[in-house]
Design a protein around this motif. Structure first.
Motif, PDB file in Angstrom:
ATOM      1  N   MET A 208       1.083  -0.957   0.560  1.00  0.00           N
ATOM      2  CA  MET A 208       0.341   0.145  -0.285  1.00  0.00           C
ATOM      3  C   MET A 208       1.281   1.235   0.400  1.00  0.00           C
ATOM      4  O   MET A 208       0.401   1.920  -0.497  1.00  0.00           O
ATOM      5  CB  MET A 208      -0.403  -0.137   0.934  1.00  0.00           C
ATOM      6  N   GLU A 209       1.808   1.444   1.048  1.00  0.00           N
ATOM      7  CA  GLU A 209       2.690   2.600   0.501  1.00  0.00           C
ATOM      8  C   GLU A 209       3.193   2.723  -0.310  1.00  0.00           C
ATOM      9  O   GLU A 209       3.144   3.805  -1.051  1.00  0.00           O
ATOM     10  CB  GLU A 209       3.991   2.290   1.659  1.00  0.00           C
ATOM     11  N   ALA A 210       3.842   1.529  -0.422  1.00  0.00           N
ATOM     12  CA  ALA A 210       3.919   2.274  -2.259  1.00  0.00           C
ATOM     13  C   ALA A 210       3.800   2.259  -3.295  1.00  0.00           C
ATOM     14  O   ALA A 210       3.994   2.948  -4.638  1.00  0.00           O
ATOM     15  CB  ALA A 210       5.497   0.967  -2.846  1.00  0.00           C
ATOM     16  N   SER A 211       2.219   2.472  -3.439  1.00  0.00           N
ATOM     17  CA  SER A 211       1.300   2.352  -4.530  1.00  0.00           C
ATOM     18  C   SER A 211       0.674   3.219  -4.084  1.00  0.00           C
ATOM     19  O   SER A 211      -0.743   3.565  -4.562  1.00  0.00           O
ATOM     20  CB  SER A 211       0.398   0.952  -4.749  1.00  0.00           C
ATOM     21  N   GLN A 212       0.315   4.488  -3.128  1.00  0.00           N
ATOM     22  CA  GLN A 212      -0.399   5.626  -3.411  1.00  0.00           C
ATOM     23  C   GLN A 212      -1.429   6.136  -4.431  1.00  0.00           C
ATOM     24  O   GLN A 212      -2.811   6.330  -3.927  1.00  0.00           O
ATOM     25  CB  GLN A 212      -0.250   6.426  -2.356  1.00  0.00           C
TER      26      GLN A 212
ATOM     27  N   TYR B 267      -9.631   5.252  -5.416  1.00  0.00           N
ATOM     28  CA  TYR B 267     -10.847   5.067  -4.686  1.00  0.00           C
ATOM     29  C   TYR B 267     -11.592   6.632  -4.917  1.00  0.00           C
ATOM     30  O   TYR B 267     -13.120   6.702  -5.169  1.00  0.00           O
ATOM     31  CB  TYR B 267      -9.924   6.289  -3.293  1.00  0.00           C
ATOM     32  N   GLU B 268     -10.901   8.241  -5.467  1.00  0.00           N
ATOM     33  CA  GLU B 268     -11.263   8.567  -5.981  1.00  0.00           C
ATOM     34  C   GLU B 268     -12.685   7.706  -7.614  1.00  0.00           C
ATOM     35  O   GLU B 268     -13.554   8.429  -6.930  1.00  0.00           O
ATOM     36  CB  GLU B 268     -10.692   9.317  -6.538  1.00  0.00           C
ATOM     37  N   MET B 269     -12.007   6.911  -8.180  1.00  0.00           N
ATOM     38  CA  MET B 269     -12.717   5.986  -9.073  1.00  0.00           C
ATOM     39  C   MET B 269     -14.139   6.128  -8.721  1.00  0.00           C
ATOM     40  O   MET B 269     -15.503   6.616  -8.913  1.00  0.00           O
ATOM     41  CB  MET B 269     -12.114   5.598  -9.665  1.00  0.00           C
TER      42      MET B 269
ATOM     43  N   GLU C 190     -10.322   1.499   0.427  1.00  0.00           N
ATOM     44  CA  GLU C 190     -10.282   2.706   1.073  1.00  0.00           C
ATOM     45  C   GLU C 190      -9.677   3.201   1.732  1.00  0.00           C
ATOM     46  O   GLU C 190      -8.294   2.781   1.495  1.00  0.00           O
ATOM     47  CB  GLU C 190     -11.074   1.448   2.615  1.00  0.00           C
ATOM     48  N   LYS C 191     -10.024   4.972   2.827  1.00  0.00           N
ATOM     49  CA  LYS C 191      -9.646   6.205   2.838  1.00  0.00           C
ATOM     50  C   LYS C 191      -9.432   5.998   4.482  1.00  0.00           C
ATOM     51  O   LYS C 191     -10.509   5.909   4.896  1.00  0.00           O
ATOM     52  CB  LYS C 191      -9.725   6.876   2.312  1.00  0.00           C
TER      53      LYS C 191
ATOM     54  N   TYR D  18      -4.578   5.464   1.612  1.00  0.00           N
ATOM     55  CA  TYR D  18      -5.409   4.916   1.216  1.00  0.00           C
ATOM     56  C   TYR D  18      -4.877   3.611   1.209  1.00  0.00           C
ATOM     57  O   TYR D  18      -3.813   2.841   0.431  1.00  0.00           O
ATOM     58  CB  TYR D  18      -4.992   4.806  -0.974  1.00  0.00           C
ATOM     59  N   ILE D  19      -6.080   2.546   1.531  1.00  0.00           N
ATOM     60  CA  ILE D  19      -5.731   1.292   1.969  1.00  0.00           C
ATOM     61  C   ILE D  19      -6.140   0.711   1.320  1.00  0.00           C
ATOM     62  O   ILE D  19      -7.476   0.780   0.249  1.00  0.00           O
ATOM     63  CB  ILE D  19      -5.905   1.165   3.269  1.00  0.00           C
ATOM     64  N   ILE D  20      -5.334  -0.633   1.213  1.00  0.00           N
ATOM     65  CA  ILE D  20      -6.515  -2.042   0.392  1.00  0.00           C
ATOM     66  C   ILE D  20      -6.741  -2.963   0.831  1.00  0.00           C
ATOM     67  O   ILE D  20      -6.296  -3.515   2.545  1.00  0.00           O
ATOM     68  CB  ILE D  20      -5.159  -2.796  -0.366  1.00  0.00           C
TER      69      ILE D  20
END
Lengths: 486, 449
Positions: A108-112, A119-121, A305-306, A311-313
């Motif tokens: 997650m940290e490397a894919s923000q 997430y916005e989509m 999710e946020k 942003y998290i998976i």
């Protein structure tokens, strides 16, 4: 070489020899592969793939490409497929190395960056459809339908409700009954009313305690908005069933009206249609789902999710239907659609729908004296014409019309669909076609009728101008040749 | 910003031609209380602005810049520039499903050539035009096996990629199809658990198919030659393969597979955070009528010239509706095209060399990492280009330290059947350079200190 000559397969151009070295030369001594892997696991014979050079491969596929009709080369009014122009910037930005070189297990940290866009989509799709949540995992429209049907099944099961049947209008896309069946439901087909819309009495006859859902396309495949949608909604929900929206025709109403406000509980959205990503000769597409509040727990995982600004998976969720694709769906397609939506904004999205409907209405009116519509009502973004009047049209059927349009430089409309209309031509111009193109198409149709008067044989044996002429589909099915044999 | 050609005058003249005064009248069949919803949405951006915004987002993906040893179903392979150049041609990219064959010969012939390549790679008779990804292809293969055998039980090796197994479950449960995982022992499928006739066999006569992945999720080569022999002759043998490995590994057709599936991503597709990739299914000729998805076939035209069409469409949803072999309509055609172009460009030699280089690099890396104190290979078995390691420290701390030093060192695997404690799944490919390996070894030894 003339365009109409056969292009041999690359298997026929195999010239043998060594083939090219693609990898850097190794600096040192290398272990033999037999020392690393057991001999019995290895190929005994070299792989039977032809040896052809890069210039030959590039020329072959470039020549093949010229045998395709595409949006960039001409008008493609394929009903229900929304063949609108695909902006080039979408492709360029999705291909940025920061996106294209990101591994799905990078963490997650490397894919923000990508996670933020996903997430916005989800947020945008929920807003545009008037629903509460969305998931982007489904890879195509039919995959989204399957996802939606599975959520509906899980919801009813949770309620302790044994609902086994899904209602599907006889005008629906074939994917609707097929998807519902794959989700384990029985299908009941609703006969459409004489106006082409859902017949309320028929619906009432079928709705009962076993009904899980009604699947509806709105506007429907005849291009007509289900004007009784609010009554339909009440009947379906009063019966304890849910309402599913097939988003194939969302380009008619996005930004104008929302399925959620009509009472739909689940929607799938074909990003490749409404939000203009290249159709790729049959994919990849993307078919996210949006759902109402009570179905949110059933969305497929992984969820994006946020949390605390990050942003998290989320890999597991108690009531989720589970995982539907290996990773996160067709992210490259979602990125393209995201670029498109951000450029348009709400006003642009709305203007698309307005213009798509205007273009369809305009073209229908240009054609009305030539070919009648099956139903009267105002069409939305597409319309269905019929050539079933044999007294009037003689042997000039839909297939002949399609092939003659091709000879005149247009892609054919969708033919013989919806199944409830005999000799159906389903035309969807989209908003990216100019008035001039629509006029030219109408004139082409007129010229086909004129030619049929003077030279019916030529018209009935079209196409004449294509790299190949009418193909023997019966032979293809009776003696299937599905792979090249030397 | 929009992509609409109409001038305001034209727009008005078209409305006037329809005897409409206002664009709102276009929507008069929509109940009025549904009109003009209040939608919260960001303001439109120019091409310059969206470019900048996307560049920023791409920059937030730190993972795309690190040296990666990640695999697990998505692999960082070399792809010749000609692949991307050819598939981005408008004629391929902006066409749709070849419903009108006379103006779709480019797509149709490409699919036919793709199908041929997949048959040769897998050693099977027939391959379809693509599925969404390996996971959905496995699920559809399982459903296909149930239709062929008229049985409703699937056994899947626990060595199959867990993402694929999860998707399999999602697809099978609603249809009431039973599925069981066959256990792993020492990193490979436990053959004893499969033997028919054994007292506690899980592959009984109700079993439609057994599916094994080779190389499996842990990178281990499965004893593929032995599966056919231990299964009931009526049970289909299905397999998930990495097509990249088939540059050197024996084709599944040679070891008795009935259904072969997998992901095309290693054949020229970028990582793109997991998609679009494409799945494939290949099978025996006798099962073609139960195969889901599109098929292109070769035929002739009215003048006797060779041409191509979509064929055997009575399997598909647009004809058979609820009774179709699958609901799939749009597949991943452009990805399949990329795979075909990749295979032609690489040729037998390039495919072999790429696979060999992956194997060599992975073995060098494994040997060197295992020479560090406390680091050990979890399964002492032949492996392809991925392997599992136990580390003498918590995995999460190691991964986070490695990331700080610019490396994505592998995928953390939680303990599961056959794996007693957490382990790191490490992958190398032909793109892994000697200096990457040196750096990894040095980095790990520093972190372990």
């Amino acid at each position: 070489m003339p365009m109409d000559a056969n292009e041999p397969t690359l298997f026929e151009l195999d010239h043998g020899g060594e083939g090219r070295d693609w990898l850097p030369r190794s600096g040192g001594e290398e272990k033999a592969i037999d020392d690393l892997l057991p001999g019995e696991s290895l190929r005994r014979e070299p792989l039977n793939v032809p040896i052809v050079s890069e210039p030959e491969v590039v020329r072959h596929f470039t020549r093949l490409s010229r045998r395709n009709f595409c949006i960039d080369s001409g008008f493609y009014p394929l009903g229900s497929c929304t063949m609108k122009y695909n902006p080039k910037i979408n492709d360029a930005l999705a291909a940025l190395p920061g996106f294209s070189q990101l591994h799905p297990e990078a963490g997650m940290e490397a894919s923000q960056g990508t996670l933020r866009i996903l997430y916005e989509m989800q947020t945008y799709l929920a807003a545009l459809t008037g629903l509460s949540g969305a998931a982007l995992n489904p890879c195509a429209g039919a995959h989204g339908e399957l996802c939606g049907m599975m959520m509906i099944r899980a919801y009813h099961q949770d309620q302790g409700d044994k609902r086994t049947t899904v209602l599907v209008p006889d005008s629906a896309h074939g994917t609707n009954p097929a998807s519902a069946a794959m989700a384990g439901f029985k299908i009941a087909e609703l006969k459409s009313g004489p106006d082409g819309c859902v017949d309320i009495e028929e619906l009432k006859r079928y709705l009962n305690e076993e009904t899980a859902a009604l699947m509806l396309t709105n506007p429907n495949t005849l291009g007509l908005f289900e004007k009784n949608i609010l009554e339909i909604e009440k009947l379906v929900h009063d019966a304890g069933a849910l309402l599913y929206y097939d988003g194939a025709n969302l380009n008619a109403i996005s930004g104008v009206a929302r399925p959620g406000d009509m009472g739909f509980n689940v929607v799938h959205i074909n990003l490749h249609k409404t939000f203009s990503t290249p159709h790729g000769g049959g994919g990849p597409g993307s078919g996210p789902v949006a759902v109402c509040e009570k179905l949110k727990p059933y969305l497929p995982v992984p969820l994006i999710e946020k949390e605390n600004g990050q942003y998290i998976i989320v890999r597991d969720s108690e009531k989720s239907i589970g995982q539907l694709s290996t990773f996160f769906g067709n992210v490259g397609v979602i990125l393209r659609a995201y670029v498109y939506m951000r450029m348009l904004g709400l006003e642009g999205i709305r203007k698309n729908s307005v213009t798509a409907v205007l273009n369809a209405r305009y073209l229908q009116s240009r054609l009305k004296d030539l070919i009648p519509s099956e139903h009267d009502g105002d069409c939305m973004h597409e319309f269905v014409l019929t050539l079933k009047d044999h007294d009037r049209f003689g042997d000039l059927n839909v297939m002949a019309m399609a092939k003659n349009l091709i000879d005149r430089g247009f892609h054919a409309p969708t033919v013989y669909f919806p199944l409830i209309v005999k000799e159906a031509l389903m035309i969807e111009p989209t908003e990216t076609e100019s008035k001039r193109t629509l006029d030219a198409f109408a004139e082409a149709v007129a010229s086909i009728f004129e030619e049929y008067q003077t030279d019916p044989e030529r018209v009935l044996h079209a196409p004449h101008e294509t790299p190949v002429r009418k193909l023997d589909e019966v032979k293809a099915a009776r003696q299937p040749d599905l792979a090249y044999q030397e | 910003m929009d992509f609409i050609p109409h001038t305001p005058d034209e727009f008005q003249s078209m409305l006037a031609a329809l005897n409409l005064n206002d664009e709102k009248e276009l929507f008069r069949t929509i109940p009025s209380n549904l009109h003009d919803p209040d939608i919260s949405f960001p303001s439109p951006l120019s091409e310059m602005e969206i470019t900048e915004s996307m560049q920023t987002a791409a920059g937030e993906n730190r993972g795309s810049k690190l040296i990666s040893f990640l695999g697990g179903g998505a692999y960082n392979h070399f792809s010749p520039q000609a692949v991307a150049a050819l598939i981005s041609r408008s004629e391929f990219a902006t066409a749709y499903t070849p419903y009108q064959p006379e103006v779709s010969q480019g797509t149709l012939q490409s699919i036919y050539e793709f199908q041929t390549l997949m048959c040769r790679l897998t050693g099977m008779d027939v391959a379809n035009a693509s599925m969404y990804d390996a996971a959905s292809a496995l699920a559809e293969s399982a459903l296909m096996a149930c239709r062929i055998t008229r049985k409703e039980k699937i056994v899947v090796s626990a060595g199959v990629n867990p993402h694929y197994r999860r998707v399999l479950k999602t697809y099978l449960d609603p249809q009431g199809i039973e599925w069981i995982e066959a256990p792993i022992r020492d990193g490979a499928t436990d053959l004893d658990a499969l033997k028919t006739g054994a007292v506690e066999t899980i592959v009984d006569d109700r079993c439609a198919a057994f599916f094994v992945q080779n190389p499996n999720y842990y990178g281990v080569l499965e004893p593929v030659d032995q599966f056919r022999g231990v299964l009931d002759p009526k049970t289909l043998l299905g397999t998930v393969v990495n097509p990249h490995s088939l540059g050197i590994l024996k084709a599944p057709g040679e070891w008795g597979a009935d259904i072969v599936t997998g992901d095309l991503q290693p054949l020229g597709m970028p990582l793109q955070f997991g998609g679009p990739y494409a799945g494939f299914i290949a099978c025996r000729q006798k099962h073609v009528r139960q195969l889901p998805g599109r098929l292109a076939g070769r035929t002739t035209d009215a003048d006797g010239k060779i041409g191509y069409v979509l064929t055997l469409q009575t399997r598909e949803q647009h004809i058979r509706r609820a009774k179709a072999t699958s609901n799939i309509c749009t597949n991943q055609a452009l990805c399949a095209l990329a795979a075909a172009i990749y295979m032609f460009l690489m040729g037998p030699k390039g495919l072999r060399q790429a696979a060999e280089a992956s194997v060599r690099n992975a073995h060098i890396l494994q040997e060197r990492l295992c020479s560090l104190k406390g680091v050990e290979a979890v399964f002492p078995k032949p492996f392809f280009h991925e392997f599992l390691l136990h580390l003498p420290m918590p995995l999460n701390s190691f991964i986070s330290a490695a990331r700080d030093m610019g490396v994505l060192p592998g995928i953390p695997i939680a303990p599961a059947g056959g794996l007693e404690r957490e382990a790191l799944l490490v992958c190398a490919t032909e793109k892994t350079r000697k200096q990457d390996i040196d750096f990894y070894v040095e980095m790990m030894s520093r972190i372990l200190e």
